[in-house]
Design a protein around this motif. Structure first.
Motif, PDB file in Angstrom:
ATOM      1  N   VAL A 189       0.831  -1.201   0.000  1.00 31.19           N
ATOM      2  CA  VAL A 189       0.000   0.000   0.000  1.00 31.19           C
ATOM      3  C   VAL A 189       0.872   1.261   0.000  1.00 31.19           C
ATOM      4  N   GLY A 190       1.860   1.298   0.910  1.00 32.32           N
ATOM      5  CA  GLY A 190       2.734   2.470   0.973  1.00 32.32           C
ATOM      6  C   GLY A 190       3.513   2.671  -0.310  1.00 32.32           C
ATOM      7  N   GLY A 191       4.029   1.563  -0.866  1.00 35.91           N
ATOM      8  CA  GLY A 191       4.754   1.665  -2.132  1.00 35.91           C
ATOM      9  C   GLY A 191       3.853   2.102  -3.269  1.00 35.91           C
ATOM     10  N   GLY A 192       2.621   1.594  -3.279  1.00 38.06           N
ATOM     11  CA  GLY A 192       1.680   1.993  -4.319  1.00 38.06           C
ATOM     12  C   GLY A 192       1.356   3.474  -4.261  1.00 38.06           C
ATOM     13  N   ALA A 226       0.984   3.221 -17.086  1.00 34.08           N
ATOM     14  CA  ALA A 226       2.325   3.522 -16.561  1.00 34.08           C
ATOM     15  C   ALA A 226       2.365   3.340 -15.051  1.00 34.08           C
ATOM     16  N   SER A 227       1.350   3.839 -14.343  1.00 32.44           N
ATOM     17  CA  SER A 227       1.335   3.722 -12.886  1.00 32.44           C
ATOM     18  C   SER A 227       1.128   2.277 -12.451  1.00 32.44           C
ATOM     19  N   TYR A 228       0.260   1.541 -13.132  1.00 31.84           N
ATOM     20  CA  TYR A 228       0.000   0.149 -12.747  1.00 31.84           C
ATOM     21  C   TYR A 228       1.234  -0.724 -12.968  1.00 31.84           C
ATOM     22  N   VAL A 229       1.812  -0.615 -14.165  1.00 38.48           N
ATOM     23  CA  VAL A 229       2.988  -1.438 -14.483  1.00 38.48           C
ATOM     24  C   VAL A 229       4.160  -1.064 -13.588  1.00 38.48           C
ATOM     25  N   ALA A 230       4.382   0.228 -13.360  1.00 42.55           N
ATOM     26  CA  ALA A 230       5.482   0.657 -12.494  1.00 42.55           C
ATOM     27  C   ALA A 230       5.287   0.131 -11.077  1.00 42.55           C
ATOM     28  N   GLY A 231       4.057   0.190 -10.574  1.00 46.63           N
ATOM     29  CA  GLY A 231       3.782  -0.323  -9.236  1.00 46.63           C
ATOM     30  C   GLY A 231       4.089  -1.803  -9.122  1.00 46.63           C
ATOM     31  N   GLU A 232       3.658  -2.582 -10.109  1.00 50.71           N
ATOM     32  CA  GLU A 232       3.914  -4.025 -10.075  1.00 50.71           C
ATOM     33  C   GLU A 232       5.399  -4.333 -10.234  1.00 50.71           C
ATOM     34  N   MET A 233       6.092  -3.599 -11.100  1.00 54.43           N
ATOM     35  CA  MET A 233       7.525  -3.830 -11.310  1.00 54.43           C
ATOM     36  C   MET A 233       8.338  -3.533 -10.047  1.00 54.43           C
ATOM     37  N   LEU A 234       7.883  -2.561  -9.253  1.00 55.59           N
ATOM     38  CA  LEU A 234       8.602  -2.162  -8.040  1.00 55.59           C
ATOM     39  C   LEU A 234       8.081  -2.890  -6.807  1.00 55.59           C
ATOM     40  N   ASN A 235       7.345  -3.994  -7.043  1.00 57.82           N
ATOM     41  CA  ASN A 235       6.810  -4.828  -5.956  1.00 57.82           C
ATOM     42  C   ASN A 235       5.897  -4.045  -5.021  1.00 57.82           C
ATOM     43  N   GLY A 238      -0.026  -2.304  -7.797  1.00 55.55           N
ATOM     44  CA  GLY A 238      -0.393  -1.593  -9.008  1.00 55.55           C
ATOM     45  C   GLY A 238      -1.759  -0.945  -8.892  1.00 55.55           C
ATOM     46  N   VAL A 239      -2.672  -1.587  -8.147  1.00 53.12           N
ATOM     47  CA  VAL A 239      -4.010  -1.021  -7.953  1.00 53.12           C
ATOM     48  C   VAL A 239      -3.925   0.305  -7.208  1.00 53.12           C
ATOM     49  N   ILE A 240      -3.219   0.319  -6.080  1.00 50.25           N
ATOM     50  CA  ILE A 240      -3.099   1.540  -5.283  1.00 50.25           C
ATOM     51  C   ILE A 240      -2.338   2.612  -6.060  1.00 50.25           C
ATOM     52  N   ALA A 241      -1.302   2.211  -6.810  1.00 51.20           N
ATOM     53  CA  ALA A 241      -0.544   3.181  -7.608  1.00 51.20           C
ATOM     54  C   ALA A 241      -1.438   3.848  -8.643  1.00 51.20           C
ATOM     55  N   THR A 242      -2.276   3.066  -9.306  1.00 53.98           N
ATOM     56  CA  THR A 242      -3.169   3.629 -10.327  1.00 53.98           C
ATOM     57  C   THR A 242      -4.194   4.564  -9.711  1.00 53.98           C
ATOM     58  N   VAL A 243      -4.769   4.143  -8.591  1.00 55.89           N
ATOM     59  CA  VAL A 243      -5.772   4.983  -7.925  1.00 55.89           C
ATOM     60  C   VAL A 243      -5.133   6.298  -7.455  1.00 55.89           C
ATOM     61  N   THR A 244      -3.935   6.213  -6.869  1.00 58.34           N
ATOM     62  CA  THR A 244      -3.263   7.426  -6.395  1.00 58.34           C
ATOM     63  C   THR A 244      -2.950   8.365  -7.548  1.00 58.34           C
TER      64      THR A 244
END
Length: 527
Positions: A189-192, A226-235, A238-244
């Motif tokens: 969550v924090g990383g996302g 971009a946000s989803y893939v980057a979130g998943e790549m950085l462990n 991706g869901v939280i990254a996209t929403v943020t």
């Protein structure tokens, strides 16, 4: 299948989407219902190949733009205000539903390992963002309930995915650590949030420097993936990254995007989202045949799994009611004890919230990722599809009547200080002040008398209108009906002149563009 055949199948699918959407409109059904049933019927048509979905590809194609669409248009102030309630639904309700389903599954199938039961619960526990959007955009809810349901659908997938991954790992390795699970969830969550915030900020900086409107629209389209893939790549999640990222972009869109970009991008985005939503439901329906073939046929489903599946569907429904009504009861007790942080929903609103738990693409995609060696895998696949089918067909079609029976009203305390007419008065006064400032030359002579008179009249009429809100709305509608009729007459005359070869194509397009903008303004103002 040959690549050309795949393309032909995709084109055919979207043609079916148009037909099913039209049928849903004529029959008064939610489009999601027609698409799901239509896709299921198409799956068994002779000659059509079995649709095998790649779950990871399905998630990465469909989930980011649909999450972004919800986050982009989320009212951030209301999201923050109801964050505790959203977290209760997105985390608490998912955990509770997973636990209830796991207990019920263990009671029905004692030989199934606890970790596999938890995996089944994690698959069916999170309501789906796509299903929620498809149903909720057809009903009208008080602002608080709409914010809670939309916020829940944006975040709860992250909770379900984390639970599922740890449950599958526990089945494979035979070990499970609650501390590791909690720590991993916090990191995800924090990383996302960090990844999504960084990409949203990068989008803001980029669009401030891009001068080309087409590039600005393209960048706005790509930020979700971009946000989803980057979130998943950085462990991270991706869901939280996209929403943020979507919340950041939605907050700054009003100051970053020009009117032209906003109109063009919104038109393109609405069509894309509409097609993606439709494709999700029809693909879920088309996958029914593959799921049934995988478990041994419809006979096996009815004879060996029907009662188990029905019990799990009942557990999913009961768990949501129990969590929401239980949480509301706790809030009521706290309020009576003097704590007024959050007001309880009340039984009518809690009933609507409990009934709005549709599942969709995430449930099916996660189920399809189950390893072949997972105990009870066939039951999990059938259950996942059955939960989607029942919640969309039953809850989706009856949510509107449930809302009407509940008789929900907007909470006056949640309304902003200014209503629509008050905001319009303030806006027009600001416009008039700016025109008045620029209307006079340095020597005091009037440069723009007609413009000044026009803005003065608009500001005065809006501020001094004495009728009731209903009378005001009717007066506005009548006013803009005349404008729309004038636009239609002007367009008809332009077409007549063009067909008579009295004006060329360039003149037609230029004047038609002006009429289109005038029509859009009139429709928006009337609405």
């Amino acid at each position: 299948m040959h690549s050309v055949e795949i393309f032909e199948l995709i084109v055919g699918m979207f043609m079916a989407v148009l037909v099913l959407q039209y049928a849903a409109h004529r029959l008064g059904l939610p489009p999601a219902v027609a698409l799901l049933v239509g896709g299921g019927a198409l799956a068994f048509m002779p000659g059509l190949p079995t649709v095998e979905l790649d779950p990871e590809l399905m998630l990465v194609i469909f989930l980011p733009p649909l999450l972004m669409d919800g986050a982009w248009f989320t009212a951030l102030a209301h999201f923050r205000r109801h964050l505790a309630g959203i977290a209760s639904l997105a985390v608490g309700a998912v955990l509770f539903t997973t636990a209830v389903v796991a207990v019920v599954a263990k009671m029905i199938l004692p030989d199934l390992p606890w970790a596999a039961c938890v995996a089944l619960g994690a698959i069916v526990s999170p309501p789906d963002a796509v299903s929620a959007r498809a149903i909720l955009q057809r009903v009208k809810l008080p602002r608080r309930l709409g914010t809670l349901l939309e916020g829940e659908s944006l975040i709860n997938d992250a909770t379900g995915l984390v639970l599922f991954r740890f449950a599958v790992a526990a089945v494979v390795t035979g070990t499970f650590s609650l501390g590791d699970a909690i720590g991993s969830f916090a990191i995800l969550v924090g990383g996302g949030i960090a990844v999504g915030g960084a990409i949203g900020a990068a989008w803001v900086l980029l669009l401030r420097r891009l001068g080309d409107e087409t590039l600005m629209i393209a960048a706005s389209m790509l930020v979700c993936w971009a946000s989803y893939v980057a979130g998943e790549m950085l462990n991270a999640s991706g869901v939280i990254a996209t929403v943020t990222a979507g919340l950041v972009c939605g907050w700054y869109q009003h100051t970053i995007l020009t009117a032209s970009v906003r109109i063009r991008a919104l038109s393109f985005w609405q069509v894309m989202i509409s097609l993606l939503e439709a494709a999700v439901f029809i693909l879920i329906g088309l996958s029914l045949r593959g799921v049934i073939d995988r478990v041994g046929g419809i006979g096996v489903v009815l004879e060996d799994m029907a009662w188990s599946v029905a019990a799990i569907i009942a557990a999913v429904t009961f768990a949501r009611f129990a969590w929401i009504f239980g949480s509301d009861a706790v809030l009521g007790i706290l309020n009576r004890l003097g704590w007024r942080g959050v007001e309880p929903l009340g039984p009518q609103a809690a009933s609507v919230m409990s009934w709005a738990g549709m599942r969709g693409v995430v449930t099916l995609a996660v189920a399809l990722t189950l390893p072949e060696t997972m105990p009870g895998r066939d039951l999990m696949l059938v259950t996942a599809f059955a939960v989607i089918l029942v919640t969309v067909l039953v809850q989706g079609t009856t949510l509107g009547p449930v809302i009407r029976l509940a008789g929900l009203r907007e909470d006056e305390r949640s309304k902003p200080p200014l209503d629509l007419s008050g905001a319009e008065v303030a806006m027009l006064k600001a416009q008039f002040a700016e025109v008045e400032r620029a209307a006079y030359a340095s020597d005091g002579s009037l440069l723009h008398p007609r413009l000044l008179d026009s803005y003065r009249r608009r500001a005065t009429l809006s501020a001094e209108f004495l009728g009731s809100p209903k009378e005001r709305d009717q007066a506005i509608a009548d006013h803009y009906d005349v404008i729309l009729a004038a636009v239609a007459a002007g367009r008809a005359e332009l077409v007549r002149l063009h067909r008579a070869r009295q004006i060329d194509d360039e003149t037609l397009h230029n004047l038609e563009r002006d009429l289109d903008l005038e029509e859009l303004v009139a429709i928006a103002a009337k609405g």
